[in-house]
Design a protein around this motif. Structure first.
Motif, PDB file in Angstrom:
ATOM      1  N   GLU A 187      -6.018   2.980   2.552  1.00 53.05           N
ATOM      2  CA  GLU A 187      -6.109   4.167   3.451  1.00 53.05           C
ATOM      3  C   GLU A 187      -4.617   4.567   3.853  1.00 53.05           C
ATOM      4  O   GLU A 187      -3.810   3.799   3.703  1.00 53.05           O
ATOM      5  N   PRO A 188      -4.611   5.877   4.212  1.00 52.91           N
ATOM      6  CA  PRO A 188      -3.232   6.418   4.841  1.00 52.91           C
ATOM      7  C   PRO A 188      -2.364   5.520   5.503  1.00 52.91           C
ATOM      8  O   PRO A 188      -1.344   5.188   5.612  1.00 52.91           O
ATOM      9  N   ASN A 189      -3.323   4.821   6.530  1.00 55.78           N
ATOM     10  CA  ASN A 189      -2.337   3.770   7.646  1.00 55.78           C
ATOM     11  C   ASN A 189      -3.244   2.631   7.651  1.00 55.78           C
ATOM     12  O   ASN A 189      -3.675   2.128   8.684  1.00 55.78           O
ATOM     13  N   PRO A 190      -3.402   1.790   6.530  1.00 51.17           N
ATOM     14  CA  PRO A 190      -4.274   0.510   6.430  1.00 51.17           C
ATOM     15  C   PRO A 190      -4.156  -0.430   7.507  1.00 51.17           C
ATOM     16  O   PRO A 190      -4.975  -1.200   7.911  1.00 51.17           O
ATOM     17  N   PRO A 207       5.581   6.631  16.992  1.00 50.74           N
ATOM     18  CA  PRO A 207       5.121   7.777  17.113  1.00 50.74           C
ATOM     19  C   PRO A 207       3.608   8.061  16.578  1.00 50.74           C
ATOM     20  O   PRO A 207       2.891   8.884  17.132  1.00 50.74           O
ATOM     21  N   LEU A 208       3.134   7.064  15.447  1.00 53.77           N
ATOM     22  CA  LEU A 208       1.855   7.232  15.287  1.00 53.77           C
ATOM     23  C   LEU A 208       0.653   6.619  16.271  1.00 53.77           C
ATOM     24  O   LEU A 208      -0.359   6.965  16.386  1.00 53.77           O
ATOM     25  N   TRP A 209       1.220   5.688  17.176  1.00 54.73           N
ATOM     26  CA  TRP A 209       0.350   5.136  17.992  1.00 54.73           C
ATOM     27  C   TRP A 209       0.383   6.415  19.378  1.00 54.73           C
ATOM     28  O   TRP A 209      -0.483   6.278  20.147  1.00 54.73           O
ATOM     29  N   GLU A 253       6.758   5.958   8.225  1.00 52.80           N
ATOM     30  CA  GLU A 253       6.221   6.059   6.893  1.00 52.80           C
ATOM     31  C   GLU A 253       4.955   6.071   6.694  1.00 52.80           C
ATOM     32  O   GLU A 253       4.586   6.598   5.533  1.00 52.80           O
ATOM     33  N   TRP A 254       4.074   5.301   7.599  1.00 55.86           N
ATOM     34  CA  TRP A 254       2.712   5.524   7.420  1.00 55.86           C
ATOM     35  C   TRP A 254       1.904   6.908   7.754  1.00 55.86           C
ATOM     36  O   TRP A 254       0.936   7.200   7.692  1.00 55.86           O
ATOM     37  N   ALA A 255       2.966   7.869   8.195  1.00 52.81           N
ATOM     38  CA  ALA A 255       2.410   9.373   8.163  1.00 52.81           C
ATOM     39  C   ALA A 255       2.432  10.008   7.097  1.00 52.81           C
ATOM     40  O   ALA A 255       1.710  11.061   6.651  1.00 52.81           O
ATOM     41  N   ALA A 256       3.275   9.438   6.077  1.00 49.19           N
ATOM     42  CA  ALA A 256       3.151  10.171   4.680  1.00 49.19           C
ATOM     43  C   ALA A 256       2.276   9.555   3.737  1.00 49.19           C
ATOM     44  O   ALA A 256       1.458   8.574   4.058  1.00 49.19           O
ATOM     45  N   ALA A 257       1.800  10.198   2.925  1.00 54.46           N
ATOM     46  CA  ALA A 257       0.874   9.895   1.743  1.00 54.46           C
ATOM     47  C   ALA A 257       1.163   8.485   1.188  1.00 54.46           C
ATOM     48  O   ALA A 257       2.397   8.219   1.299  1.00 54.46           O
ATOM     49  N   SER A 258       0.275   7.734   0.730  1.00 52.58           N
ATOM     50  CA  SER A 258       0.550   6.424   0.153  1.00 52.58           C
ATOM     51  C   SER A 258       0.180   6.270  -1.371  1.00 52.58           C
ATOM     52  O   SER A 258      -1.039   6.445  -1.665  1.00 52.58           O
ATOM     53  N   PRO A 259       0.967   6.512  -2.550  1.00 53.02           N
ATOM     54  CA  PRO A 259       2.438   6.568  -2.334  1.00 53.02           C
ATOM     55  C   PRO A 259       2.806   7.876  -2.118  1.00 53.02           C
ATOM     56  O   PRO A 259       1.959   8.737  -2.031  1.00 53.02           O
ATOM     57  N   PRO A 311       0.928  -1.395   0.140  1.00 54.04           N
ATOM     58  CA  PRO A 311      -0.048   0.062  -0.006  1.00 54.04           C
ATOM     59  C   PRO A 311       0.927   1.255  -0.021  1.00 54.04           C
ATOM     60  O   PRO A 311       0.404   2.153  -0.825  1.00 54.04           O
ATOM     61  N   LYS A 312       2.020   1.174   0.614  1.00 54.98           N
ATOM     62  CA  LYS A 312       2.789   2.361   0.569  1.00 54.98           C
ATOM     63  C   LYS A 312       3.609   2.623  -0.795  1.00 54.98           C
ATOM     64  O   LYS A 312       3.666   3.629  -1.055  1.00 54.98           O
TER      65      LYS A 312
END
Length: 644
Positions: free
Chosen positions: A521-524, A554-556, A531-537, A434-435
């Motif tokens: 989704e942004p963070n599926p 950090p995202l948690w 890396e999941w804070a960035a857009a995909s791709p 997904p990324k």
């Protein structure tokens, strides 16, 4: 989003637009233009975007994986029946050499670095990799080296002395012609590329982390790639030295490995295996990073024993350099020396075992979600542990002496390398697809892929333990019916076809998902790393504003929004350089603009290396275009951008 003031010095000029003066879609659009790649062929060849280079690395390595797999299936078809005449002895020798060479040098090592090139800058919160032009140069050198060796094979001048090319068989007396020369120069191509990437990764991790990412907040994947890069820097010069000495013996008339003239054939083995055993861990270490990322995400908790996992990675890197002689137990070395290498071969099982138990504890204490990436990790547990147990057996000199040149070693080798690299890799591709593509892969096809691969692998390689114990030697193209190996070889061949079919299904899943898979989704996966804070791709700039890290996941820790750094230029490629230990913003640095010179330098390097196979004068004449390309690369620019 509230910003955090940067500690970087030398603020931009008042006329320069900064990222704290613009917001939203306008900020993204302006940064994408600043960090983007020009359209067209020249733009594609000039790009220094780590994501584009990393994606090219990954795709190229997977193509080589399929080529190596096809050569393996061809060999298995030849061995399915005794006295088969499907493949000639000469072609078989080329096939098993190309299979091993491709898997070790063109797939195993580059695929780990490919993921590092793509993901490490994203995971540490950087906008690009360090030395991006050097990184681009490394890809082209790797690509040209791989093309060279496979073109040679298609022209029936492929190497035929094994992926290790032992002397004296690979020397000028027993292997005339150019076959071994192509192999030796391919080594130079791939190792130059490998060392270049390793240096870029090391500097990225140490000096380009997001503010707040202290050493104990670095993702385990990044730790694995960092340790792996150090192993590459120290191990690869040994094999480059060995291949250079071999090609000098063959083309110039030196006698490094000729005992009649004072040389030593065992010197080659020492140099090769001083690289060759760390290479096993160069292939394995990135896989530990993939496994850690997948286990943590799908266990829904932070890694159990984070410090133990990091120290195990470092210990594995150190110990990997003390094992090379266990490949040489049958060469007549002193027994006392062999006993030390037996001990070290068993000792390295300890840090590997610690990692396995930490991963299991993470899953045990978490709330595991069994999606396709985690299935491949569980398959890795079973297969890699089995390979490790047979490795402990081979560390014993008496047993190794009996089975050293048999299919038992082939079985062990593939249980360790396919179990320890390919199964985690497949999980990593499903996890980060997904990324890469912005779409999800099919879970249904993914589960079919896993079971076909798991069953096919074990049906292929487990019987080889038995044929090896029955005395079947490796590297032979046929055998007699009365040896009793026919049934087991037929089973292995059926398994190999099934295993390869699983990769055909995998390829179909990739292609169909990239075209029409569900939009991600942004963070599926609900992962915790940056890396999941960035857009995909991801956008060309990775992040509109550089994030600030306050937690290992950090995202948690910041589910609503990440704190960020403000004050970087929007009009220039500017990024933060941080301190090594505490990850404090130290200064601003301009990142290099796209340039055609790395590509042209790689072309000039290729002309020099390939030409030297046919005449030593190519080194002299090839240095002219190479020097011109390097002058263009490093010629002082009128702008203040970094010229590396």
């Amino acid at each position: 989003m509230p910003g955090v003031q940067s500690e970087a010095d030398a603020p931009p000029s008042p006329d320069e637009l900064r990222d704290d003066q613009v917001d939203g879609p306008e900020l993204s659009a302006r940064l994408a233009k600043t960090w983007g790649t020009e359209k067209g062929l020249i733009g594609a060849l000039s790009t220094v975007d780590h994501k584009i280079i990393g994606r090219r690395y990954i795709i190229t390595a997977i193509i080589f994986l399929f080529l190596g797999g096809l050569s393996a299936v061809a060999m298995r078809l030849q061995l399915a029946q005794p006295e088969s005449k499907l493949i000639s002895p000469d072609l078989y020798n080329q096939l098993f050499t190309m299979h091993g060479t491709t898997m070790m040098f063109l797939f195993g090592v580059p695929i780990g670095e490919a993921f590092a090139v793509y993901l490490v800058p994203l995971m540490v919160g950087a906008r690009n990799i360090a030395f991006p032009r050097l990184n681009a140069f490394s890809y082209y050198v790797y690509l040209f080296g791989g093309i060279m060796i496979w073109v040679a094979f298609m022209l029936n001048i492929g190497p035929d002395t094994g992926w290790f090319s032992y002397v004296p068989l690979a020397g000028p007396e027993f292997s005339p012609g150019k076959r071994v020369d192509f192999w030796a120069q391919m080594i130079t191509f791939t190792e130059v590329a490998g060392i270049a990437v390793a240096i870029s990764v090391i500097v990225t991790v140490f000096k380009m982390r997001a503010p707040g990412m202290t050493l104990d907040r670095i993702p385990l994947f990044v730790w694995a790639e960092l340790v792996n890069s150090f192993v590459i820097v120290f191990a690869l010069p040994a094999v480059v030295t060995a291949s250079a000495m071999l090609i000098l013996d063959r083309l110039v008339g030196t006698h490094f490995f000729n005992p009649a003239e004072g040389g030593d054939a065992l010197l080659y083995q020492h140099l090769f295996w001083f690289f060759g055993h760390p290479e096993v861990y160069i292939i394995f270490l990135p896989a530990t990073g993939w496994v850690s990322a997948i286990v943590v995400t799908f266990a829904r908790r932070q890694a159990f024993g984070y410090i133990a996992l990091v120290l195990s990675l470092i210990a594995t890197g150190f110990l990997s350099f003390g094992l090379w002689v266990h490949h040489m137990f049958t060469t007549g070395l002193p027994q006392l020396g062999a006993s030390f290498f037996t001990a070290s071969s068993m000792l390295i099982a300890i840090p590997n075992g610690i990692q396995i138990f930490c991963w299991i504890a993470t899953l045990w204490d978490g709330r595991p979600v069994f999606r396709t990436p985690l299935l491949f990790v569980i398959g890795f547990f079973f297969i890699f542990v089995a390979g490790g147990l047979s490795g402990i057996m081979l560390a014993s000199v008496p047993l190794d002496t009996q089975v050293h040149d048999t299919f038992f070693v082939v079985a062990h080798f593939h249980y360790v390398l396919i179990g320890g690299n390919v199964f985690p890799l497949l999980g990593a591709i499903y996890y980060w697809f997904p990324k890469f593509a912005g779409r999800m892969m099919s879970e249904r096809l993914g589960k079919w892929h896993f079971w076909l691969a798991f069953i096919g692998f074990n049906v292929t390689f487990f019987p080889m333990h038995i044929t090896g114990l029955m005395g079947m030697p490796r590297r032979v193209y046929t055998y007699l019916p009365e040896m009793g190996w026919g049934s087991l070889n037929l089973i292995s061949t059926i398994g190999a076809v099934l295993f390869f079919a699983s990769f055909v299904l995998f390829l179909y899943n990739i292609i169909s998902s990239a075209r029409r898979g569900p939009v991600a989704e942004p963070n599926p996966w609900n992962a915790g790393t940056l890396e999941w804070a960035a857009a995909s791709p991801p956008l060309p700039q990775n992040f509109d504003r550089v994030p600030v890290v306050t937690n290992r996941e950090p995202l948690w820790a910041n589910r609503d929004s990440l704190p960020v750094v403000a004050g970087l230029s929007v009009e220039n490629r500017e990024q933060i350089v941080s301190t090594i230990t505490h990850g404090r913003a130290d200064l601003r640095e301009s990142s290099p603009e796209p340039s055609i010179w790395p590509f042209l330098t790689a072309v000039a390097t290729t002309i020099t290396f390939v030409g030297s196979i046919f005449t030593p004068w190519a080194v002299v004449w090839g240095s002219i275009p190479l020097a011109l390309a390097l002058i263009g690369w490093f010629w002082p620019k009128t702008s203040t951008e970094d010229e590396r």
